[in-house]
Design a protein around this motif. Structure first.
Motif, mmCIF file in Angstrom:
data_model
loop_
_atom_site.group_PDB
_atom_site.id
_atom_site.type_symbol
_atom_site.label_atom_id
_atom_site.label_comp_id
_atom_site.label_asym_id
_atom_site.label_seq_id
_atom_site.Cartn_x
_atom_site.Cartn_y
_atom_site.Cartn_z
ATOM 1 N N LEU A 1 0.839 -1.259 0.084
ATOM 2 C CA LEU A 1 -0.090 -0.009 -0.109
ATOM 3 C C LEU A 1 0.822 1.169 -0.070
ATOM 4 O O LEU A 1 0.681 2.227 -1.010
ATOM 5 C CB LEU A 1 -1.035 0.100 1.151
ATOM 6 N N ALA B 1 -15.652 0.977 -1.863
ATOM 7 C CA ALA B 1 -15.251 0.046 -0.627
ATOM 8 C C ALA B 1 -15.492 0.855 0.653
ATOM 9 O O ALA B 1 -15.742 0.451 1.625
ATOM 10 C CB ALA B 1 -13.873 -0.565 -0.873
ATOM 11 N N LEU B 2 -14.696 1.988 0.408
ATOM 12 C CA LEU B 2 -14.750 3.054 1.654
ATOM 13 C C LEU B 2 -16.262 3.651 1.985
ATOM 14 O O LEU B 2 -16.713 3.601 3.073
ATOM 15 C CB LEU B 2 -13.756 4.046 1.475
ATOM 16 N N GLY C 1 -20.510 12.633 10.939
ATOM 17 C CA GLY C 1 -21.425 12.059 10.063
ATOM 18 C C GLY C 1 -21.981 12.554 9.096
ATOM 19 O O GLY C 1 -22.930 12.165 8.376
ATOM 20 N N LEU D 1 -16.270 3.004 18.264
ATOM 21 C CA LEU D 1 -15.747 2.251 16.820
ATOM 22 C C LEU D 1 -16.323 2.900 15.816
ATOM 23 O O LEU D 1 -15.658 3.158 14.675
ATOM 24 C CB LEU D 1 -15.944 0.903 17.071
ATOM 25 N N HIS D 2 -17.988 2.819 15.880
ATOM 26 C CA HIS D 2 -18.535 3.365 14.401
ATOM 27 C C HIS D 2 -18.235 4.605 14.212
ATOM 28 O O HIS D 2 -17.760 5.146 12.761
ATOM 29 C CB HIS D 2 -19.974 3.267 14.791
ATOM 30 N N VAL E 1 -5.769 8.157 7.799
ATOM 31 C CA VAL E 1 -6.043 7.498 9.311
ATOM 32 C C VAL E 1 -4.837 7.905 10.263
ATOM 33 O O VAL E 1 -5.191 8.144 11.558
ATOM 34 C CB VAL E 1 -6.469 5.940 9.459
ATOM 35 N N LEU F 1 -5.737 7.809 1.654
ATOM 36 C CA LEU F 1 -5.793 6.589 2.247
ATOM 37 C C LEU F 1 -5.115 6.579 3.455
ATOM 38 O O LEU F 1 -5.248 5.610 4.640
ATOM 39 C CB LEU F 1 -5.357 5.604 1.058
ATOM 40 N N TYR G 1 -12.957 8.591 9.465
ATOM 41 C CA TYR G 1 -11.912 8.003 8.951
ATOM 42 C C TYR G 1 -12.234 7.653 7.672
ATOM 43 O O TYR G 1 -11.640 8.468 6.415
ATOM 44 C CB TYR G 1 -11.034 6.951 9.418
ATOM 45 N N ALA G 2 -13.047 6.879 7.295
ATOM 46 C CA ALA G 2 -13.595 6.664 5.809
ATOM 47 C C ALA G 2 -14.043 7.559 5.083
ATOM 48 O O ALA G 2 -13.966 7.881 3.973
ATOM 49 C CB ALA G 2 -14.474 5.328 5.953
ATOM 50 N N ARG H 1 -15.490 6.220 14.909
ATOM 51 C CA ARG H 1 -13.915 6.237 14.011
ATOM 52 C C ARG H 1 -14.014 5.793 12.660
ATOM 53 O O ARG H 1 -13.526 6.583 11.724
ATOM 54 C CB ARG H 1 -13.123 5.414 14.688
ATOM 55 N N VAL H 2 -14.507 4.677 12.449
ATOM 56 C CA VAL H 2 -14.734 4.239 11.143
ATOM 57 C C VAL H 2 -15.526 5.515 10.024
ATOM 58 O O VAL H 2 -14.999 5.755 9.049
ATOM 59 C CB VAL H 2 -15.588 3.001 10.851
ATOM 60 N N ALA I 1 -18.055 1.134 3.890
ATOM 61 C CA ALA I 1 -17.774 1.044 5.319
ATOM 62 C C ALA I 1 -18.488 2.030 5.961
ATOM 63 O O ALA I 1 -18.796 1.987 7.226
ATOM 64 C CB ALA I 1 -16.373 1.073 5.417
#
Lengths: 225, 225, 225, 225
Positions: free
Chosen positions: D80, D190-191, D225, D113-114, D96, D93, D120-121, D116-117, D194
């Protein structure tokens, strides 16, 4: 009575009036946008009602800010409320509070988890789609080279966008219209993902036979799906 | 014999006749829509068969209402049945009952959970897509400015819509056609989400090695996928 | 040696030859479709190689049928193999067997679950997309009114379709091309759903801190993603 | 101090400088692409800054290679990083790492957790979309037959692509532009999957009542969000 209790008390008492004000706001906006052939006093009256409704929202926000006793932190901590205050067209995002209040008042048992998510997110997505269609129609109606000519076109475009189908036979061409479209994609897709995900996991649950304690009517679909 | 037993008895006995009536209804509708060059008696005959099939559906609904002994609550509790009665094109949503009946009659062991969801939802989505393509074709065939000229175009449009690809090279332009399209998006996408979700989780399960007790044929795909 | 052992033995021995035959088949097909300016002997040679490869597939199918000792049930039980035999362009769906064989031969440790799903499904979806682009290009190249003029257009169309974006600037217009497109949507979307789902759950896992035992290189992405 | 400690030390010390270099790189690229009416010294200055930034990235890569003591394996294991070095537009990419560093420095508690995802994404997808819009605009601006004429068009196209809506009213026509588009689809979807997946599961969690220990502000949406 401490701050949290006061806030809760205020929120419970203002739930229904605020919901009615929201309905009034959206109705006025719809008349303003769709009734462009109405005689003189109408448009001004609609704008007046919208401003009045917005003033009510602002007062509610100010009271809750005061009651919270949090000072400037309130704006950042309640960022969703702040955004909704500045862009009242996003109000449908708060539909969950109204919905819960209605359910509580009518003494109904709470729905199952999946049914609640489907009902809430489905309702929010429908209202947001309607608000988005209104806003885009207002921008595009008179734009040169626009493909959205009637409100029907705008609704058709909104449905195709929220379902991520995006035929492209009609699409916004003005910068503001496209900004509304992007906001609609962002809000709408996430909520629609929640609806689809809930529906799928509910279907899996029914098939797994864990759904034997069905609601009395024996429905094989969640209410509002 | 109490009400519930009677309802179950009635449903078991009417499953296959109702399924055949549905097939008859769809065949007549297809002939009515596609055979627009057929001589005089055909279209009327098709409409007559459709009306007859609809009468059978209505009688079934009425009998189940009576047997349930629930009075006016029945309509709201069985809202899915009510909707399907009013819009018979949505009948494919009931395909699961027929499917289970066929499996039971042939004494087959029940499929695994994922295979059942994929089979049911895939079948329902295919039939709904076919019904939607028929309905849209009927509306658009003679509309001015339409891009859907042949039934092949309508099927191609339906596939692109259900997969949320939405090329937009062909798309409905009439209000009724667009209404059918929105209904198709709503029903179809949710069901398709179930298919895709089941397939993905089944694939994950196979790879996790928990799928060692494979079906006898050693297939690496669920039947009907 | 019973039937199952014999089948397993046969499959292990034919894995690599079959994979090479598949590569040969696809290469010939690609030369046949893309090299439409090549001199006389080339196209016929390509067709001959394709027929030969197909004969090898048929022999493999027949031997496995015989070894299974299942009689006519074999066709239905191994329906995926049957479909792949009749439509050799779907061969990429069997890529998982080749992949596992290669991994085993090179004595590599097995990848984690998510990485395996992403690698397999991603590979299958890429190859299927390539095969679909070839098939659509062959159909559309000379069709009147087609929007796909070059192989680059076909690949661009395949990518937009598999991602469900579907711009519609290029789209198939011939019946056979559209049939290939629908097959590509059905296979591709399910596999792509597996890739996206695996990637998302892998991302969640990494963030949850359960991913502390990272692969030695400390990559934050699965191989092949 | 062994190799791993040294690498960790180096990464911690270079985090912020590298992030600033990335910002510089993107700013220069944006000025280069958007300011095509600027006087003579500007474009060359931008290219010089970009080359300088790239040299910094290369030095960082070389130092980490050396510190790892892994020899030629490093390139494959950190594929990567290798890809990001060769295609600096994919730098978002790595957002993070920057994000985590900022959070650590400001002594903030880690988000759920949610959240953060989603943060980041969502950030990565926004930056990738911006970079993709810039790259496509650069390619398409002067291409014959292009539909992307302004940078606004390019951003609108990028949003419609990442949301998989794909109206197709504007779409790249040059080979390089389409290559960028395909890369954007692959990374972005893909991101975005997520983000949507996290949002949906977070919503389910809130509704399940497990979300009673809400963040202090009582927000019903995750930050960012």
């Amino acid at each position: 009575m401490d701050d949290d209790t006061r806030t809760a008390h205020w929120e419970r008492r203002t739930e229904m009036p605020l919901a009615l004000t929201s309905v009034l706001f959206f109705t006025s906006y719809a008349i303003r946008v769709l009734g462009h052939g109405l005689p003189r006093p109408w448009p001004s009256a609609c704008v007046a009602v919208m401003l009045g409704a917005w003033a009510v929202f602002a007062v509610d926000y100010a009271v809750r800010w005061r009651l919270s006793g949090q000072g400037p932190h309130f704006v950042r901590k309640h960022w969703l409320d702040t955004v909704v205050l500045l862009l009242p067209l996003l109000r449908p995002l708060r539909v969950v509070k109204v919905y819960e209040a209605v359910q509580r008042r009518r003494g109904r048992p709470r729905l199952t988890l999946h049914a609640r998510v489907i009902t809430y997110a489905g309702l929010a997505v429908s209202l947001l789609g309607f608000a988005g269609a209104l806003a885009v129609y207002q921008q595009e109606r008179t734009a040169p080279g626009a493909t959205i000519h009637t409100f029907g076109d705008a609704v058709w475009w909104a449905c195709a966008t929220l379902a991520t189908v995006g035929y492209g036979d009609v699409a916004p061409v003005t910068p503001v219209g496209r900004l509304v479209a992007v906001a609609m994609m962002a809000c709408g897709l996430a909520l629609l993902g929640a609806v689809t995900g809930s529906f799928s996991s509910w279907l899996l649950q029914v098939f797994a036979g864990e759904g034997t304690e069905k609601p009395p009517g024996g429905n094989e679909k969640p209410p509002g799906g």
